[in-house]
Design an enzyme around this catalytic site. Structure first.
Site, PDB file in Angstrom:
ATOM      1  N   LYS A  41       8.739   6.929  -5.652  1.00 23.59           N
ATOM      2  CA  LYS A  41       8.599   6.731  -4.205  1.00 23.59           C
ATOM      3  C   LYS A  41       9.940   6.322  -3.590  1.00 23.59           C
ATOM      4  O   LYS A  41      10.800   5.793  -4.290  1.00 23.59           O
ATOM      5  CB  LYS A  41       7.565   5.649  -3.937  1.00 23.59           C
ATOM      6  CG  LYS A  41       6.199   6.005  -4.504  1.00 23.59           C
ATOM      7  CD  LYS A  41       5.223   4.870  -4.383  1.00 23.59           C
ATOM      8  CE  LYS A  41       3.874   5.283  -4.959  1.00 23.59           C
ATOM      9  NZ  LYS A  41       2.918   4.178  -4.963  1.00 23.59           N
ATOM     10  N   ARG A  92      -9.322   0.005  -7.560  1.00 20.82           N
ATOM     11  CA  ARG A  92     -10.020  -0.229  -6.285  1.00 20.82           C
ATOM     12  C   ARG A  92     -11.250   0.646  -6.143  1.00 20.82           C
ATOM     13  O   ARG A  92     -12.235   0.253  -5.567  1.00 20.82           O
ATOM     14  CB  ARG A  92      -9.071   0.053  -5.116  1.00 20.82           C
ATOM     15  CG  ARG A  92      -7.955  -0.948  -4.966  1.00 20.82           C
ATOM     16  CD  ARG A  92      -6.828  -0.396  -4.167  1.00 20.82           C
ATOM     17  NE  ARG A  92      -6.234   0.763  -4.859  1.00 20.82           N
ATOM     18  CZ  ARG A  92      -5.272   1.508  -4.370  1.00 20.82           C
ATOM     19  NH1 ARG A  92      -4.802   1.277  -3.171  1.00 20.82           N
ATOM     20  NH2 ARG A  92      -4.784   2.520  -5.066  1.00 20.82           N
ATOM     21  N   SER A 130      -0.286   0.225   0.301  1.00 23.67           N
ATOM     22  CA  SER A 130       0.929  -0.167   1.033  1.00 23.67           C
ATOM     23  C   SER A 130       1.264   0.833   2.136  1.00 23.67           C
ATOM     24  O   SER A 130       1.747   0.441   3.205  1.00 23.67           O
ATOM     25  CB  SER A 130       2.100  -0.308   0.070  1.00 23.67           C
ATOM     26  OG  SER A 130       1.819  -1.340  -0.838  1.00 23.67           O
TER      27      SER A 130
HETATM   28  N1  COA Z   1      -4.460  -3.656  -3.353  1.00 19.92           N
HETATM   29  C1  COA Z   1      -3.869  -2.901  -2.449  1.00 19.92           C
HETATM   30  N2  COA Z   1      -3.160  -1.793  -2.763  1.00 19.92           N
HETATM   31  C2  COA Z   1      -3.067  -1.481  -4.050  1.00 19.92           C
HETATM   32  C3  COA Z   1      -3.666  -2.233  -5.059  1.00 19.92           C
HETATM   33  C4  COA Z   1      -4.411  -3.363  -4.655  1.00 19.92           C
HETATM   34  N3  COA Z   1      -5.035  -4.144  -5.531  1.00 19.92           N
HETATM   35  N4  COA Z   1      -3.405  -1.660  -6.230  1.00 19.92           N
HETATM   36  C5  COA Z   1      -2.661  -0.596  -5.976  1.00 19.92           C
HETATM   37  N5  COA Z   1      -2.461  -0.470  -4.660  1.00 19.92           N
HETATM   38  C6  COA Z   1      -1.781   0.613  -3.968  1.00 19.92           C
HETATM   39  C7  COA Z   1      -0.318   0.433  -3.837  1.00 19.92           C
HETATM   40  O1  COA Z   1       0.018  -0.255  -2.645  1.00 19.92           O
HETATM   41  C8  COA Z   1       0.165   1.862  -3.812  1.00 19.92           C
HETATM   42  O2  COA Z   1      -0.001   2.377  -2.522  1.00 19.92           O
HETATM   43  P1  COA Z   1       1.044   3.392  -1.887  1.00 19.92           P
HETATM   44  O3  COA Z   1       0.941   4.621  -2.721  1.00 19.92           O
HETATM   45  O4  COA Z   1       0.555   3.552  -0.511  1.00 19.92           O
HETATM   46  O5  COA Z   1       2.394   2.767  -1.992  1.00 19.92           O
HETATM   47  C9  COA Z   1      -0.801   2.573  -4.745  1.00 19.92           C
HETATM   48  O6  COA Z   1      -1.956   1.798  -4.742  1.00 19.92           O
HETATM   49  C10 COA Z   1      -0.367   2.659  -6.179  1.00 19.92           C
HETATM   50  O7  COA Z   1       0.770   1.918  -6.361  1.00 19.92           O
HETATM   51  P2  COA Z   1       1.148   0.849  -7.452  1.00 19.92           P
HETATM   52  O8  COA Z   1       0.016   0.081  -7.994  1.00 19.92           O
HETATM   53  O9  COA Z   1       2.279   0.066  -6.884  1.00 19.92           O
HETATM   54  O10 COA Z   1       1.577   1.744  -8.564  1.00 19.92           O
HETATM   55  P3  COA Z   1       2.652   2.800  -8.496  1.00 19.92           P
HETATM   56  O11 COA Z   1       1.924   4.040  -8.788  1.00 19.92           O
HETATM   57  O12 COA Z   1       3.477   2.769  -7.288  1.00 19.92           O
HETATM   58  O13 COA Z   1       3.559   2.269  -9.672  1.00 19.92           O
HETATM   59  C11 COA Z   1       4.330   2.096 -11.906  1.00 19.92           C
HETATM   60  C12 COA Z   1       3.348   2.701 -10.923  1.00 19.92           C
HETATM   61  C13 COA Z   1       5.610   1.608 -11.269  1.00 19.92           C
HETATM   62  C14 COA Z   1       3.659   0.944 -12.587  1.00 19.92           C
HETATM   63  C15 COA Z   1       4.626   3.240 -12.903  1.00 19.92           C
HETATM   64  O14 COA Z   1       5.124   4.346 -12.206  1.00 19.92           O
HETATM   65  C16 COA Z   1       5.600   2.842 -13.975  1.00 19.92           C
HETATM   66  O15 COA Z   1       5.243   2.160 -14.899  1.00 19.92           O
HETATM   67  N6  COA Z   1       6.873   3.303 -13.853  1.00 19.92           N
HETATM   68  C17 COA Z   1       7.908   2.982 -14.812  1.00 19.92           C
HETATM   69  C18 COA Z   1       8.282   4.182 -15.653  1.00 19.92           C
HETATM   70  C19 COA Z   1       7.300   4.370 -16.762  1.00 19.92           C
HETATM   71  O16 COA Z   1       7.144   3.560 -17.659  1.00 19.92           O
HETATM   72  N7  COA Z   1       6.605   5.507 -16.694  1.00 19.92           N
HETATM   73  C20 COA Z   1       5.579   5.853 -17.629  1.00 19.92           C
HETATM   74  C21 COA Z   1       4.261   5.282 -17.178  1.00 19.92           C
HETATM   75  S1  COA Z   1       2.972   5.935 -18.129  1.00 19.92           S
END
Ligand code: COA
Length: 162
Positions: A41, A92, A130
């Site tokens: 992102k 969720r 978010s």
């Molecule tokens: N309440 C409100 N919103 C929530 C939530 C909660 N309890 N849980 C998740 N969300 C939302 C987030 O705000 C986000 O919304 P957005 O897409 O509008 O920004 C969405 O759900 C998912 O985001 P998030 O939980 O932050 O996860 P992500 O998908 O952005 O992050 C990582 C994922 C960073 C953990 C993952 O990409 C990662 O581990 N990266 C590192 C590299 C790696 O190891 N890769 C291999 C992984 S298998």
């Protein structure tokens, strides 16, 4: 000592994330909330801003056993470095499941000693993410009760200086 990592983009942290952090803090000795630096992102808030906003939210809630960090690279590498054996993710709705399932299994493949634990936030937060918060704030809607006070202020600052 059970150490758990709660990773995410947190752009910005919402009350849904905070709800998960509170639940995790009751289950584990230490919880490290960690902001992904190089996620796919393009974040609105810098890594430092996102870390600071999470720190303020935790302070506001007086949660003691939670620290905040950031990471780049593979999540399991960061978890190993921190001696964590658990990854926390929030679920969720059913729509979260496939993505989370795939990620949990890939993380397990990378390191079988690290287990993903799913927690459900309070149902009043299940529709939050978010992006929707950023959009409502950008259009001058109210995000009161949906994000921590520090985030409300920061969003206001961001969108009034633009
Ligand atoms: N309440 C409100 N919103 C929530 C939530 C909660 N309890 N849980 C998740 N969300 C939302 C987030 O705000 C986000 O919304 P957005 O897409 O509008 O920004 C969405 O759900 C998912 O985001 P998030 O939980 O932050 O996860 P992500 O998908 O952005 O992050 C990582 C994922 C960073 C953990 C993952 O990409 C990662 O581990 N990266 C590192 C590299 C790696 O190891 N890769 C291999 C992984 S298998």
């Amino acid at each position: 000592m059970k150490i758990a990592i709660y990773p995410g983009t947190f752009d910005p942290i919402t009350n849904g994330h905070l709800d998960i952090i509170q639940r995790a803090s009751l289950l584990f000795d230490t919880v490290i909330v960690t902001v992904a630096v190089n996620s796919s992102k393009t974040p609105m808030f810098s890594t430092e801003e996102r870390v600071d906003l999470i720190r303020s939210a935790i302070k506001e809630k007086k949660i003691k056993n939670v620290s905040v960090d950031s990471f780049s690279g593979l999540l399991v590498t960061f978890a190993r470095k921190k001696k964590a054996s658990v990854l926390i993710r929030g679920l969720r709705a059913v729509s979260d499941f496939e993505y989370e399932f795939q990620m949990a299994l890939m993380n397990r493949k990378q390191d079988p000693k690290i287990t993903t634990v799913f927690l459900m936030p309070h149902e009043k937060y299940t529709y939050l993410n978010s992006s929707i918060i950023r959009e409502v704030a950008r259009l001058d809607g109210s995000v009161r009760d949906l994000v921590p006070v520090a985030v409300q202020k920061k969003l206001k600052e961001k969108f009034t200086t633009k």
